[in-house]
Enzyme design. Structure first.
Site, mmCIF file in Angstrom:
data_model
loop_
_atom_site.group_PDB
_atom_site.id
_atom_site.type_symbol
_atom_site.label_atom_id
_atom_site.label_comp_id
_atom_site.label_asym_id
_atom_site.label_seq_id
_atom_site.Cartn_x
_atom_site.Cartn_y
_atom_site.Cartn_z
ATOM 1 N N ILE A 136 -31.797 28.072 -15.477
ATOM 2 C CA ILE A 136 -30.110 28.704 -15.306
ATOM 3 C C ILE A 136 -30.390 29.640 -14.075
ATOM 4 O O ILE A 136 -29.372 29.699 -13.207
ATOM 5 C CB ILE A 136 -29.644 29.508 -16.652
ATOM 6 C CG1 ILE A 136 -29.476 28.220 -17.701
ATOM 7 C CG2 ILE A 136 -28.228 29.763 -16.028
ATOM 8 C CD1 ILE A 136 -28.832 27.235 -17.451
ATOM 9 N N GLY B 230 -37.866 28.851 -30.862
ATOM 10 C CA GLY B 230 -37.801 27.580 -31.887
ATOM 11 C C GLY B 230 -37.332 27.783 -33.270
ATOM 12 O O GLY B 230 -37.329 26.948 -34.015
ATOM 13 N N CYS C 197 -38.075 37.049 -16.853
ATOM 14 C CA CYS C 197 -37.287 35.833 -16.647
ATOM 15 C C CYS C 197 -38.042 34.878 -15.337
ATOM 16 O O CYS C 197 -38.574 35.404 -14.387
ATOM 17 C CB CYS C 197 -35.908 36.131 -16.022
ATOM 18 S SG CYS C 197 -35.026 34.725 -15.475
#
Ligand SMILES: Cc1cc2nc3c(=O)[nH]c(=O)nc-3n(C[C@H](O)[C@H](O)[C@H](O)COP(=O)(O)O)c2cc1C
Length: 311
Positions: A74, A252, A133
């Site tokens: 993103i 997850g 990130c």
């Protein structure tokens, strides 16, 4: 079977009525999800990484499905601090849900400025510094933040600088793309972090064999979802054994049984991430499921599960 159980936790100074938050970047600023469940049910809401200025993010395609997970690149698309304060914050404050404001800066000083301005505006109940990130490739930060969390000395410098700018509980989010998670985790703790968030995404890529092109315009992205859960669980276990501050486990988590594994491995709180894309009320289901599990297993207090793995 217990009738009542206590889910309240103190996460490095942030009191949460239950130990469930959402993972930054998978829940926006909450508005869209409030249509599916009352977001004030969350122990806290973690917002998308905020930068000082708005960011458009990377070129598409930015998302690819993978076996039991997804890759994203993103690139930190977000509204920026001013619009967050003017347009996003009022809704969250009206809902009354504690806010963990996730921040991203291009230098230690930018992180510190974000933290201070959020605190002064009463716009956060805790700060989560995203030092991990993988998807930002601006020339300005060619030595990007993925590398911050890969270097314990840098983690210490960034954490210390942010620490000196705010009295809010400070959480530091680390990358799993390292040899030994304990090194950056301990560096963050010693520099003043009140909790450690584990894990951000694992670096990965996918190629279309027909066109021979990368499936992500960015080529490389971050892998999330059930595929990374065993890796995340092990990193939480490794880190929780050496840290004194609490760990926020993520990676997850789809249902309560997954969250329980993270508590047993040593997490004090958990975050539901990619699963919210598949099932928007996943976090609410996880809260309900944890409560049901505790009643069924006669666990009066959620703290009783933390580090509870039987070996
Ligand atoms: C689409 C997407 C966007 C994300 N954006 C951010 C972000 O802005 N800041 C951040 O700290 N983590 C970000 N993450 C990482 C998640 O917060 C989380 O650490 C990771 O996805 C693992 O959890 P999961 O497997 O449950 O999704 C993002 C993850 C995804 C899938």
């Amino acid at each position: 079977m217990l009738a009542n159980v206590n889910l309240e936790i103190n996460l490095g100074g942030l009191v949460m009525k239950n130990p469930v938050t959402v993972a930054s970047g998978t829940f926006g600023y909450g508005e869209d999800y409030d249509k599916y469940f009352d977001i004030s049910r969350l122990g806290a809401l973690t917002t998308k990484s905020l930068t000082l200025k708005p960011r458009a993010g990377n070129k598409p395609p930015r998302l690819v499905e993978t076996p039991a997970g997804m890759l994203n690149a993103i690139g930190l698309q977000n509204v920026g601090l001013d619009e967050y304060l003017a347009k996003k914050l009022p809704f969250l404050r009206e809902k009354g849900v504690p806010i963990i404001a996730n921040i991203y800066g291009y230098s230690p000083e930018e992180y510190a400025e974000l933290a201070a301005r959020l605190e002064n505006a009463g716009a956060a109940d805790a700060i989560e510094a995203n030092l991990s990130c993988p998807n930002v490739h601006d020339a300005r930060i060619a030595r990007g933040a993925a590398f911050v969390a890969q270097d314990a000395d840098k983690v210490a410098l960034y954490t210390r600088t942010i620490r000196s700018a705010t009295r809010l509980p400070l959480f530091v989010k680390l990358t799993p793309n390292v040899m030994n998670i304990c090194e950056p985790a301990l560096a963050a703790e010693q520099a003043g972090a009140n909790a450690i968030s584990l894990i951000n995404t694992l670096l990965g890529m996918a190629i279309d064999p027909e066109t021979r092109q990368p499936r992500l315009a960015n080529i490389v992205g971050g892998l999330s979802g059930p595929a990374i859960r065993p890796v995340a669980l092990k990193m939480v276990w490794d880190a929780a054994r050496v840290l004194k501050v609490p760990v926020i486990g993520m990676g997850g988590i789809c249902e309560a049984a997954d969250a329980i594994q993270f508590f047993l491995a040593g997490a004090t709180a958990v975050a539901v991430g990619s699963m919210s894309f598949r099932q928007p009320d996943a976090a609410a289901r996880v809260i309900d499921g944890i409560e049901a599990y505790m009643k069924r297993h006669n666990v009066e207090n959620i703290a009783g599960l933390v580090k509870g793995m039987r070996i």
